[in-house]
Motif scaffolding. Structure first.
Motif, PDB file in Angstrom:
ATOM      1  N   GLY A  85      33.943 -23.721   8.086  1.00  0.00           N
ATOM      2  CA  GLY A  85      33.872 -22.771   6.982  1.00  0.00           C
ATOM      3  C   GLY A  85      33.460 -23.410   5.668  1.00  0.00           C
ATOM      4  N   SER A  86      33.576 -24.715   5.572  1.00  0.00           N
ATOM      5  CA  SER A  86      33.166 -25.400   4.340  1.00  0.00           C
ATOM      6  C   SER A  86      31.691 -25.779   4.360  1.00  0.00           C
ATOM      7  CB  SER A  86      34.028 -26.660   4.137  1.00  0.00           C
ATOM      8  OG  SER A  86      35.352 -26.274   3.859  1.00  0.00           O
ATOM      9  N   THR A 144      36.253 -29.420   1.202  1.00  0.00           N
ATOM     10  CA  THR A 144      37.250 -29.296   2.276  1.00  0.00           C
ATOM     11  C   THR A 144      38.464 -28.551   1.743  1.00  0.00           C
ATOM     12  OG1 THR A 144      38.843 -30.515   3.649  1.00  0.00           O
ATOM     13  CG2 THR A 144      37.784 -31.790   1.906  1.00  0.00           C
ATOM     14  N   LYS A 145      38.734 -27.434   2.359  1.00  0.00           N
ATOM     15  CA  LYS A 145      39.868 -26.593   1.944  1.00  0.00           C
ATOM     16  C   LYS A 145      41.177 -27.379   2.039  1.00  0.00           C
ATOM     17  CE  LYS A 145      42.694 -22.986   1.863  1.00  0.00           C
ATOM     18  NZ  LYS A 145      43.056 -22.349   0.629  1.00  0.00           N
ATOM     19  N   SER A 146      41.370 -28.025   3.206  1.00  0.00           N
ATOM     20  CA  SER A 146      42.636 -28.725   3.434  1.00  0.00           C
ATOM     21  C   SER A 146      42.674 -30.078   2.724  1.00  0.00           C
ATOM     22  CB  SER A 146      42.828 -28.964   4.932  1.00  0.00           C
ATOM     23  OG  SER A 146      41.759 -29.765   5.415  1.00  0.00           O
ATOM     24  N   THR A 149      40.384 -33.066   6.425  1.00  0.00           N
ATOM     25  CA  THR A 149      39.554 -33.042   7.636  1.00  0.00           C
ATOM     26  C   THR A 149      38.852 -34.384   7.864  1.00  0.00           C
ATOM     27  OG1 THR A 149      39.302 -30.686   7.328  1.00  0.00           O
ATOM     28  CG2 THR A 149      37.688 -31.744   8.761  1.00  0.00           C
ATOM     29  N   ARG A 208      36.609 -20.035   6.669  1.00  0.00           N
ATOM     30  CA  ARG A 208      35.496 -19.149   7.061  1.00  0.00           C
ATOM     31  C   ARG A 208      35.391 -17.895   6.190  1.00  0.00           C
ATOM     32  NH1 ARG A 208      39.527 -19.682  10.597  1.00  0.00           N
ATOM     33  NH2 ARG A 208      40.665 -17.863  11.324  1.00  0.00           N
ATOM     34  N   GLN A 287      30.819 -18.104  13.679  1.00  0.00           N
ATOM     35  CA  GLN A 287      32.075 -18.790  13.374  1.00  0.00           C
ATOM     36  C   GLN A 287      33.186 -17.810  13.005  1.00  0.00           C
ATOM     37  OE1 GLN A 287      32.813 -20.733   9.715  1.00  0.00           O
ATOM     38  NE2 GLN A 287      34.523 -21.877  10.538  1.00  0.00           N
ATOM     39  N   GLU A 291      36.296 -17.716  15.547  1.00  0.00           N
ATOM     40  CA  GLU A 291      37.518 -18.404  15.124  1.00  0.00           C
ATOM     41  C   GLU A 291      38.602 -17.413  14.682  1.00  0.00           C
ATOM     42  OE1 GLU A 291      36.387 -21.758  12.728  1.00  0.00           O
ATOM     43  OE2 GLU A 291      38.426 -22.469  12.551  1.00  0.00           O
ATOM     44  N   LYS A 433      42.277 -31.099  15.708  1.00  0.00           N
ATOM     45  CA  LYS A 433      42.343 -31.970  14.518  1.00  0.00           C
ATOM     46  C   LYS A 433      43.477 -32.994  14.682  1.00  0.00           C
ATOM     47  CE  LYS A 433      40.500 -28.983  10.804  1.00  0.00           C
ATOM     48  NZ  LYS A 433      40.672 -28.475   9.447  1.00  0.00           N
TER      49      LYS A 433
HETATM   50  O1  PA5 Z   1      37.600 -21.549   9.048  1.00  0.00           O
HETATM   51  C1  PA5 Z   1      38.273 -22.570   9.055  1.00  0.00           C
HETATM   52  O2  PA5 Z   1      39.403 -22.604   8.578  1.00  0.00           O
HETATM   53  C2  PA5 Z   1      37.732 -23.861   9.625  1.00  0.00           C
HETATM   54  O3  PA5 Z   1      36.486 -23.683  10.227  1.00  0.00           O
HETATM   55  C3  PA5 Z   1      37.599 -24.888   8.521  1.00  0.00           C
HETATM   56  O4  PA5 Z   1      36.714 -24.427   7.555  1.00  0.00           O
HETATM   57  C4  PA5 Z   1      37.125 -26.238   9.054  1.00  0.00           C
HETATM   58  O5  PA5 Z   1      37.989 -26.693  10.057  1.00  0.00           O
HETATM   59  C5  PA5 Z   1      37.062 -27.271   7.932  1.00  0.00           C
HETATM   60  O6  PA5 Z   1      38.291 -27.349   7.297  1.00  0.00           O
HETATM   61  P1  PA5 Z   1      38.437 -27.909   5.832  1.00  0.00           P
HETATM   62  O7  PA5 Z   1      37.661 -27.025   4.928  1.00  0.00           O
HETATM   63  O8  PA5 Z   1      39.885 -27.891   5.546  1.00  0.00           O
HETATM   64  O9  PA5 Z   1      37.860 -29.286   5.836  1.00  0.00           O
END
Ligand code: PA5
Length: 464
Positions: A85-86, A144-146, A149, A208, A287, A291, A433
């Motif tokens: 999603g990123s 990166t949201k988290s 990653t 996403r 995606q 997902e 992960k």
């Molecule tokens: O939709 C999602 O949550 C995932 O596809 C994340 O975007 C992906 O795993 C990447 O994560 P992050 O943005 O934390 O690095």
């Protein structure tokens, strides 16, 4: 709303016994109301922060635009580091709204830096990147949201180190732009310590569903994409998706038709845009659909194993590879065609060419041909009784792309609500992960490593 949604070919009246009856839509009024209120009444709450992402003020947009310009003016290349999603939001919008050969354009025609989205860690790909960028004048956006990653952090470490060696520590810091959850995660802490420019991702916006947050807006602003129009389109689609009447709400209607089809064994969802610029929009869709809806349990804890496998297809290219299957194969798919009414260019097939071959095409345009082929394919699959619907875009521009992205997000959210699942988690991804952390020796994952090591392979099943 500029987009049109034609679902005639999902219905029994068009495709016969495999179609949906009008009465099935009418009889599910309670389910529509429940799915609608689950999404719309919770707008902006919990993991539905994405519904608010297009609501930036003019001042916030102006600030992003100014930042984007400041990078654009200095950068020879702009590289996004991110995955899932990123990455897919930025990729799909770049593909739709930049010149199709942006990076190959001569410098005087290219109004923005070359752009690369590195969404894989194939070592050959990373080393190939070094052959085409001048790192000294390249700016990087780590998304990166988290903030945790492995793929993205690995890339960040490589590139930051390289930047420091090439241009010195102070300049390297200026070339690193970080987009991550505000105040949270390993990358946020590092970014603050190192003094990088940081853009936040609100807590309730998942990967996403994040394309219209800083995840997408920062790279779009750097590349000179009209983010005000993109957000305007998204807001218009949000308004359409907040109409309670299902016959007026495109995302609620198509989500319902997809879910009904899925429950009837149509386990594949084909996304088939007829425009090269929308090719990676199908990746974005794949995606979010996979997902979000591929879930083992529903909200009551019942094992359900729901999901509809998304497949991407490009018109007209894949008419010559996949349409045979769509026409004559099993009744296990729903095909979404995306048509474009007005392309950004018109290419004529000369009428005065002396060659005999293809004389029936003379005097027409490629625009007419691609439209005829889309309609012809729609006709053929409908005649074969295959479920399909069409999203019609008047043209591909920032506003209509904003509408399309928002539609995909609402359609997915409504589908998850109809299925009574958690649309916004991804336990199947998280497991992978954690296993990666364990295999790479990260502290705190010793138990996971032991679990992995307890898996034994039977050599008899390995062919050498
Ligand atoms: O939709 C999602 O949550 C995932 O596809 C994340 O975007 C992906 O795993 C990447 O994560 P992050 O943005 O934390 O690095």
């Amino acid at each position: 709303m500029k987009l049109k949604f034609d679902y005639n070919n999902m219905m029994e009246s068009a495709i016969g016994e495999h179609g949906i009856k009008q009465s099935q839509i009418a009889e599910a009024a309670a389910a529509h109301a429940a799915a609608f209120s689950q999404v719309v009444d919770n707008s902006g709450k919990g993991w539905q922060g994405w519904t608010e992402t297009p609501m930036l003020t003019a001042a916030q947009v102006a600030e992003l635009v100014a930042f984007g310009k400041s990078v654009r003016d200095k950068a020879s290349s702009f590289v996004v580091l991110g995955i899932g999603g990123s990455a897919l939001g930025p990729i799909s919008v770049f593909n739709a709204l930049l010149h199709l050969h942006h990076n190959e354009l001569p410098q005087n025609m290219r109004k923005a830096p070359k752009v690369y989205v590195e969404d894989n860690i194939d070592p050959e790909r990373m080393s190939a990147l070094f052959d085409v960028i001048d790192i000294k004048t390249t700016y990087f956006n780590v998304i990166t949201k988290s903030g945790e990653t492995s793929e993205t952090l690995g890339q960040f470490l490589i590139l930051y180190n390289m930047l420091k060696k090439q241009i010195g520590e102070a300049a390297a810091k200026e070339h690193m732009i970080v987009t991550t959850t505000d105040g949270k995660g390993a990358l946020y802490a590092t970014a603050v310590k190192e003094g990088f420019k940081v853009f936040g991702i609100p807590q309730g916006v998942g990967g996403r569903f994040s394309v219209l947050s800083n995840v997408g807006l920062v790279p779009f602003a750097v590349m000179g994409i009209d983010i005000a129009k993109l957000l305007e389109g998204a807001r218009n689609m949000r308004a359409a998706c907040e109409r309670a009447d299902i016959t007026k709400n495109p995302a609620l209607m198509t989500a319902f038709l997809q879910v009904l089809s899925m429950k009837d064994g149509k386990n594949i969802s084909v996304m088939m845009p007829y425009a090269d610029g929308l090719k990676t929009m199908a990746d974005f869709y794949c995606q979010i659909w996979a997902e979000s809806l591929g879930k083992a349990v529903d909200n009551s804890g019942k094992t359900v194993h729901y999901g509809q496998t998304p497949a991407k297809s490009l018109g007209v290219t894949d008419q010559h590879s996949q349409v045979q299957l769509y026409n004559e194969g099993p009744f296990d798919k729903v095909i979404t065609f995306i048509g474009v009414e007005n392309f950004g260019a018109t290419v004529e097939i000369p009428a005065d060419e002396s060659a005999e071959a293809g004389s029936f095409l003379k005097g027409h345009t490629l625009n007419e041909l691609i439209t005829a082929e889309r309609k012809a394919t729609e006709f053929a699959v409908t005649k074969s009784g295959k479920s399909n619907f069409t999203i019609l875009m008047p043209e591909v521009n920032a506003e209509t792309v904003g509408e399309l992205l928002m539609y995909f997000m609402y359609e997915t959210a409504f589908a998850g609500a109809y299925l009574n699942i958690d649309t916004f988690n991804q336990p199947g991804v998280e497991e992978g992960k954690k296993a990666t952390f364990a295999m790479i020796g990260r502290a705190g994952y010793e138990q996971k490593l032991a679990e992995l090591q307890s898996v034994k392979k039977n050599p008899a099943y390995i062919i050498k």
